[in-house]
Motif scaffolding. Structure first.
Motif, PDB file in Angstrom:
ATOM      1  N   PHE A 138      17.469  24.401   7.856  1.00  0.00           N
ATOM      2  CA  PHE A 138      18.794  24.073   7.342  1.00  0.00           C
ATOM      3  C   PHE A 138      19.806  23.913   8.478  1.00  0.00           C
ATOM      4  CE2 PHE A 138      16.987  26.295   3.611  1.00  0.00           C
ATOM      5  CZ  PHE A 138      17.149  25.288   2.673  1.00  0.00           C
ATOM      6  N   ALA A 139      19.410  24.277   9.687  1.00  0.00           N
ATOM      7  CA  ALA A 139      20.310  24.203  10.839  1.00  0.00           C
ATOM      8  C   ALA A 139      19.520  23.758  12.066  1.00  0.00           C
ATOM      9  CB  ALA A 139      20.967  25.559  11.086  1.00  0.00           C
ATOM     10  N   TYR A 140      20.228  23.284  13.072  1.00  0.00           N
ATOM     11  CA  TYR A 140      19.572  22.805  14.295  1.00  0.00           C
ATOM     12  C   TYR A 140      20.453  23.098  15.505  1.00  0.00           C
ATOM     13  CZ  TYR A 140      22.833  18.885  13.609  1.00  0.00           C
ATOM     14  OH  TYR A 140      23.963  18.128  13.430  1.00  0.00           O
ATOM     15  N   GLU A 141      19.812  23.150  16.660  1.00  0.00           N
ATOM     16  CA  GLU A 141      20.520  23.403  17.919  1.00  0.00           C
ATOM     17  C   GLU A 141      20.659  22.109  18.690  1.00  0.00           C
ATOM     18  OE1 GLU A 141      20.042  25.843  22.154  1.00  0.00           O
ATOM     19  OE2 GLU A 141      18.413  25.830  20.682  1.00  0.00           O
ATOM     20  N   LYS A 142      21.823  21.913  19.297  1.00  0.00           N
ATOM     21  CA  LYS A 142      22.048  20.733  20.127  1.00  0.00           C
ATOM     22  C   LYS A 142      23.120  21.038  21.159  1.00  0.00           C
ATOM     23  CE  LYS A 142      20.810  16.325  20.479  1.00  0.00           C
ATOM     24  NZ  LYS A 142      19.401  15.895  20.588  1.00  0.00           N
ATOM     25  N   LYS A 143      22.777  20.941  22.425  1.00  0.00           N
ATOM     26  CA  LYS A 143      23.716  21.135  23.523  1.00  0.00           C
ATOM     27  C   LYS A 143      24.466  22.466  23.435  1.00  0.00           C
ATOM     28  CE  LYS A 143      24.413  16.257  24.557  1.00  0.00           C
ATOM     29  NZ  LYS A 143      25.379  15.164  24.788  1.00  0.00           N
ATOM     30  N   GLY A 144      23.731  23.533  23.156  1.00  0.00           N
ATOM     31  CA  GLY A 144      24.320  24.865  23.096  1.00  0.00           C
ATOM     32  C   GLY A 144      25.010  25.174  21.795  1.00  0.00           C
ATOM     33  N   HIS A 145      25.135  24.191  20.926  1.00  0.00           N
ATOM     34  CA  HIS A 145      25.716  24.383  19.601  1.00  0.00           C
ATOM     35  C   HIS A 145      24.605  24.541  18.570  1.00  0.00           C
ATOM     36  CE1 HIS A 145      28.965  22.324  21.778  1.00  0.00           C
ATOM     37  NE2 HIS A 145      29.816  22.794  20.872  1.00  0.00           N
ATOM     38  N   VAL A 146      24.900  25.308  17.535  1.00  0.00           N
ATOM     39  CA  VAL A 146      24.024  25.335  16.368  1.00  0.00           C
ATOM     40  C   VAL A 146      24.851  24.836  15.189  1.00  0.00           C
ATOM     41  CG1 VAL A 146      22.577  26.708  14.842  1.00  0.00           C
ATOM     42  CG2 VAL A 146      22.706  27.289  17.278  1.00  0.00           C
ATOM     43  N   LEU A 147      24.303  23.869  14.451  1.00  0.00           N
ATOM     44  CA  LEU A 147      25.040  23.268  13.345  1.00  0.00           C
ATOM     45  C   LEU A 147      24.234  23.354  12.052  1.00  0.00           C
ATOM     46  CD1 LEU A 147      25.473  21.113  16.026  1.00  0.00           C
ATOM     47  CD2 LEU A 147      27.357  20.538  14.501  1.00  0.00           C
ATOM     48  N   PHE A 148      24.950  23.545  10.961  1.00  0.00           N
ATOM     49  CA  PHE A 148      24.323  23.489   9.639  1.00  0.00           C
ATOM     50  C   PHE A 148      24.223  22.019   9.246  1.00  0.00           C
ATOM     51  CE2 PHE A 148      24.103  23.370   5.075  1.00  0.00           C
ATOM     52  CZ  PHE A 148      23.310  24.461   4.735  1.00  0.00           C
ATOM     53  N   HIS A 149      23.027  21.624   8.805  1.00  0.00           N
ATOM     54  CA  HIS A 149      22.801  20.226   8.439  1.00  0.00           C
ATOM     55  C   HIS A 149      23.071  20.066   6.943  1.00  0.00           C
ATOM     56  CE1 HIS A 149      21.526  16.216   8.870  1.00  0.00           C
ATOM     57  NE2 HIS A 149      20.261  16.340   8.483  1.00  0.00           N
ATOM     58  N   VAL A 150      24.258  19.594   6.612  1.00  0.00           N
ATOM     59  CA  VAL A 150      24.741  19.552   5.232  1.00  0.00           C
ATOM     60  C   VAL A 150      23.815  18.804   4.271  1.00  0.00           C
ATOM     61  CG1 VAL A 150      26.611  18.671   3.763  1.00  0.00           C
ATOM     62  CG2 VAL A 150      27.155  19.973   5.832  1.00  0.00           C
ATOM     63  N   PRO A 151      23.215  17.666   4.644  1.00  0.00           N
ATOM     64  CA  PRO A 151      22.368  16.953   3.682  1.00  0.00           C
ATOM     65  C   PRO A 151      21.146  17.745   3.209  1.00  0.00           C
ATOM     66  CG  PRO A 151      23.028  15.478   5.442  1.00  0.00           C
ATOM     67  CD  PRO A 151      23.433  16.854   5.856  1.00  0.00           C
ATOM     68  N   THR A 152      20.801  18.825   3.888  1.00  0.00           N
ATOM     69  CA  THR A 152      19.642  19.615   3.458  1.00  0.00           C
ATOM     70  C   THR A 152      19.964  20.517   2.281  1.00  0.00           C
ATOM     71  OG1 THR A 152      20.138  21.431   5.008  1.00  0.00           O
ATOM     72  CG2 THR A 152      18.704  19.645   5.808  1.00  0.00           C
ATOM     73  N   TYR A 153      21.244  20.664   1.953  1.00  0.00           N
ATOM     74  CA  TYR A 153      21.642  21.544   0.850  1.00  0.00           C
ATOM     75  C   TYR A 153      22.223  20.690  -0.271  1.00  0.00           C
ATOM     76  CZ  TYR A 153      23.991  25.257  -1.767  1.00  0.00           C
ATOM     77  OH  TYR A 153      24.417  26.102  -2.772  1.00  0.00           O
ATOM     78  N   LYS A 154      21.479  20.526  -1.331  1.00  0.00           N
ATOM     79  CA  LYS A 154      21.841  19.587  -2.397  1.00  0.00           C
ATOM     80  C   LYS A 154      23.066  20.022  -3.195  1.00  0.00           C
ATOM     81  CE  LYS A 154      18.727  21.557  -5.890  1.00  0.00           C
ATOM     82  NZ  LYS A 154      17.580  21.284  -6.807  1.00  0.00           N
ATOM     83  N   ASN A 155      23.399  21.309  -3.183  1.00  0.00           N
ATOM     84  CA  ASN A 155      24.539  21.798  -3.969  1.00  0.00           C
ATOM     85  C   ASN A 155      25.843  21.826  -3.177  1.00  0.00           C
ATOM     86  OD1 ASN A 155      23.383  22.343  -6.575  1.00  0.00           O
ATOM     87  ND2 ASN A 155      22.247  24.026  -5.626  1.00  0.00           N
ATOM     88  N   TYR A 156      25.828  21.264  -1.973  1.00  0.00           N
ATOM     89  CA  TYR A 156      27.043  21.259  -1.172  1.00  0.00           C
ATOM     90  C   TYR A 156      28.125  20.440  -1.880  1.00  0.00           C
ATOM     91  CZ  TYR A 156      29.971  21.434   2.988  1.00  0.00           C
ATOM     92  OH  TYR A 156      30.989  21.676   3.870  1.00  0.00           O
ATOM     93  N   GLY A 157      29.297  21.036  -2.050  1.00  0.00           N
ATOM     94  CA  GLY A 157      30.403  20.375  -2.734  1.00  0.00           C
ATOM     95  C   GLY A 157      30.638  20.880  -4.145  1.00  0.00           C
ATOM     96  N   LYS A 158      29.776  21.795  -4.635  1.00  0.00           N
ATOM     97  CA  LYS A 158      29.903  22.301  -6.008  1.00  0.00           C
ATOM     98  C   LYS A 158      31.188  23.097  -6.207  1.00  0.00           C
ATOM     99  CE  LYS A 158      25.962  21.003  -7.973  1.00  0.00           C
ATOM    100  NZ  LYS A 158      25.904  20.138  -9.175  1.00  0.00           N
ATOM    101  N   LEU A 159      31.609  23.867  -5.203  1.00  0.00           N
ATOM    102  CA  LEU A 159      32.805  24.695  -5.334  1.00  0.00           C
ATOM    103  C   LEU A 159      34.071  23.848  -5.333  1.00  0.00           C
ATOM    104  CD1 LEU A 159      33.905  27.659  -5.433  1.00  0.00           C
ATOM    105  CD2 LEU A 159      34.179  27.474  -2.947  1.00  0.00           C
ATOM    106  N   SER A 160      34.147  22.910  -4.402  1.00  0.00           N
ATOM    107  CA  SER A 160      35.367  22.109  -4.220  1.00  0.00           C
ATOM    108  C   SER A 160      35.363  20.823  -5.028  1.00  0.00           C
ATOM    109  CB  SER A 160      35.535  21.770  -2.738  1.00  0.00           C
ATOM    110  OG  SER A 160      34.402  21.046  -2.256  1.00  0.00           O
ATOM    111  N   ASN A 161      34.222  20.484  -5.611  1.00  0.00           N
ATOM    112  CA  ASN A 161      34.083  19.221  -6.359  1.00  0.00           C
ATOM    113  C   ASN A 161      34.416  18.015  -5.486  1.00  0.00           C
ATOM    114  OD1 ASN A 161      33.231  20.162  -8.960  1.00  0.00           O
ATOM    115  ND2 ASN A 161      35.311  20.941  -9.278  1.00  0.00           N
ATOM    116  N   ARG A 162      34.036  18.100  -4.224  1.00  0.00           N
ATOM    117  CA  ARG A 162      34.264  16.967  -3.310  1.00  0.00           C
ATOM    118  C   ARG A 162      33.000  16.121  -3.202  1.00  0.00           C
ATOM    119  NH1 ARG A 162      38.400  17.544   1.148  1.00  0.00           N
ATOM    120  NH2 ARG A 162      39.803  19.210   0.506  1.00  0.00           N
ATOM    121  N   ASN A 163      33.183  14.819  -3.208  1.00  0.00           N
ATOM    122  CA  ASN A 163      32.036  13.943  -2.991  1.00  0.00           C
ATOM    123  C   ASN A 163      31.779  13.780  -1.501  1.00  0.00           C
ATOM    124  OD1 ASN A 163      33.855  11.976  -1.953  1.00  0.00           O
ATOM    125  ND2 ASN A 163      34.155  11.090  -3.985  1.00  0.00           N
ATOM    126  N   ARG A 164      30.772  13.011  -1.196  1.00  0.00           N
ATOM    127  CA  ARG A 164      30.338  12.852   0.193  1.00  0.00           C
ATOM    128  C   ARG A 164      31.481  12.391   1.115  1.00  0.00           C
ATOM    129  NH1 ARG A 164      26.976  13.696   4.512  1.00  0.00           N
ATOM    130  NH2 ARG A 164      26.770  11.803   5.745  1.00  0.00           N
TER     131      ARG A 164
END
Length: 462
Positions: A138-164
């Motif tokens: 669900f996350a990856y490392e790049k150049k010393g940063h670790v980031l959450f990869h949003v497209p891997t979580y299908k329910n992202y946006g359920k709380l705020s009701n925001r689209n892509r």
């Protein structure tokens, strides 16, 4: 006192008002996002603290045990910038403003949270959380940063009701070239030699802002817990990101409510119809207000509008709150010798609070109580005292036995307190003549005193 009452709240996650069904009816658990400590608390910070304090006070009348956690963010780029500008250690900034925040909130009768975790005390838990997200892809490392990869979580946006598109536009994270997706957000970032940092599998760095609450809420409350909340501005991206992090690690990836079952958010504070901002120079600090008004006046004003609505702060709202509080204390002191009954049935007095914390409705009841009392002072004094006790406890008002509706200098206050202490000593020595003389001295200063089983209270009457 716990009573058989149902609490209904508006759940941001579902978009509906729902009956609160505790995960464990014997132990309700609440987490609310606290301040980032790099400056003085403003009235917007105070509103969140007062709202959730009132929620906790109310729920403690229903549930046998309530654990309330509200964090302190003591690692953040704004804190780092403030420390560099002042050429001081970061801890000198965070410790100073944490203490000031707690002192300011105490003036508003905000009770200290059961647990007040600081982000820097939970770095290892954050590192473990991030490592788990990487392991589960669900996350990856790049150049010393670790980031959450949003497209891997299908329910992202359920709380705020925001689209892509709205998710990308509303994200606070800049679109760095090493991101796999523009909506991806930072879990960990590298630190320079001048910035605070901790050893991690990805190098020396520090957590992203969103990471801390997922780690701290799990550690302090366990998952799932009942209510998560904060200001409306935290819905996206902060709380949306918390759900993603937690559901993809420790909770259930297919159930957004497996992290926190209910979500509550209070509305913004505006000043005379305008948004608070440095550029407008209209930011009102809690400490400045508290130097001019009694903390309970400020608290009552903050509760005068329903918590989910915006609150427009102006002279009228604070003056109306002071006027009402003065009248309530006058009645309360009039009835100082009257007992109260607090059986289960008497808790119907706060039914409006049980309906999504409807404090304006309860304040309307207080105004009616004042009006009825002024019309007929022979009305049921026991009932009135009971109402004042219960409402005062729930709203966090009528807690100051020495409340004064007349302005008083610090010099006079010290003099009064010294005379009161001398009177106590005289009474203990059975020197009632001297005690009476002190009462007369106080009366000349315009101070009226009342002795009761709970002690001596005083009020300035001129």
């Amino acid at each position: 006192m716990s009573v058989e009452k149902a609490f209904h709240l508006f759940n941001t996650l579902s978009g509906n008002k729902e009956k609160l069904e505790a995960i464990d009816p014997k132990h309700l658990k609440i987490y609310a996002c606290g301040p980032t400590v790099y400056n003085f608390a403003h009235i917007g910070n105070a509103r969140m603290a007062v709202v959730f304090d009132t929620l906790v006070r109310t729920l403690r009348m229903i549930y046998p045990k309530v654990t309330y956690v509200s964090n302190i963010t003591d690692i953040d780029d704004k804190i780092i910038d403030a420390a560099m500008e002042q050429n001081v250690e970061i801890t000198s900034i965070t410790e100073k403003y944490t203490q000031i925040y707690n002192e300011d909130m105490s003036k508003l009768n905000v009770l200290q949270p059961d647990i007040q975790p600081k982000a820097t005390e939970y770095i290892s838990e954050m590192i473990d959380l991030i490592a788990e997200l990487i392991e589960k892809d669900f996350a990856y490392e790049k150049k010393g940063h670790v980031l959450f990869h949003v497209p891997t979580y299908k329910n992202y946006g359920k709380l705020s009701n925001r689209n892509r598109e709205e998710q990308i536009a509303g994200s606070r994270v800049e679109v760095a070239p090493f991101k796999k997706d523009p909506a991806d957000f930072v879990l960990w970032k590298p630190s320079t030699d001048e910035q605070p940092g901790w050893d991690s599998p990805w190098g020396v760095g520090r957590p992203g802002w969103h990471t801390e609450c997922s780690a701290m809420s799990k550690k302090t409350l366990g998952l799932p817990f009942d209510i998560h909340g904060g200001g409306r501005d935290l819905i996206f991206p902060h709380h949306e990101n918390e759900i993603a992090q937690s559901c993809c690690s420790s909770a259930n990836v297919n159930q957004p409510d497996s992290y926190a079952k209910y979500w509550m958010h209070n509305g913004f504070v505006t000043i005379n119809g305008e948004k608070m901002s440095k550029s407008l120079g209209n930011i009102i600090l809690t400490k400045d207000l508290a130097s001019e008004y009694h903390g309970e006046v400020i608290r009552l004003a903050l509760l005068s509008t329903h918590y989910r609505q915006g609150l427009d702060w102006n002279d009228s709202i604070i003056h109306q709150s002071k006027k009402l509080l003065d009248k309530l204390y006058k009645i309360y002191f009039d009835l100082s010798e009257i007992g109260a009954t607090e059986d289960d049935s008497s808790f119907s007095i706060i039914d409006s609070l049980l309906d999504d914390l409807n404090s304006p409705a309860l304040i309307s009841d207080l105004n009616k109580l004042v009006k009825d009392y002024s019309k007929d002072k022979d009305t049921n004094h026991v009932l009135i005292k009971t109402k004042l006790n219960i409402i005062g406890s729930a709203l966090g008002i009528l807690q100051d036995k020495n409340y004064n509706h007349v302005s008083i200098s610090e010099e006079l206050k010290v003099k009064i307190e010294k005379l009161l202490s001398a009177r106590v000593i005289a009474k203990e020595k059975k020197d009632f003549s001297r005690a009476d003389e002190i009462r007369d001295e106080l009366r000349e200063l315009g101070v009226e005193i009342k002795d009761s089983k709970e002690g001596t209270s005083w009020n300035l009457v001129k």
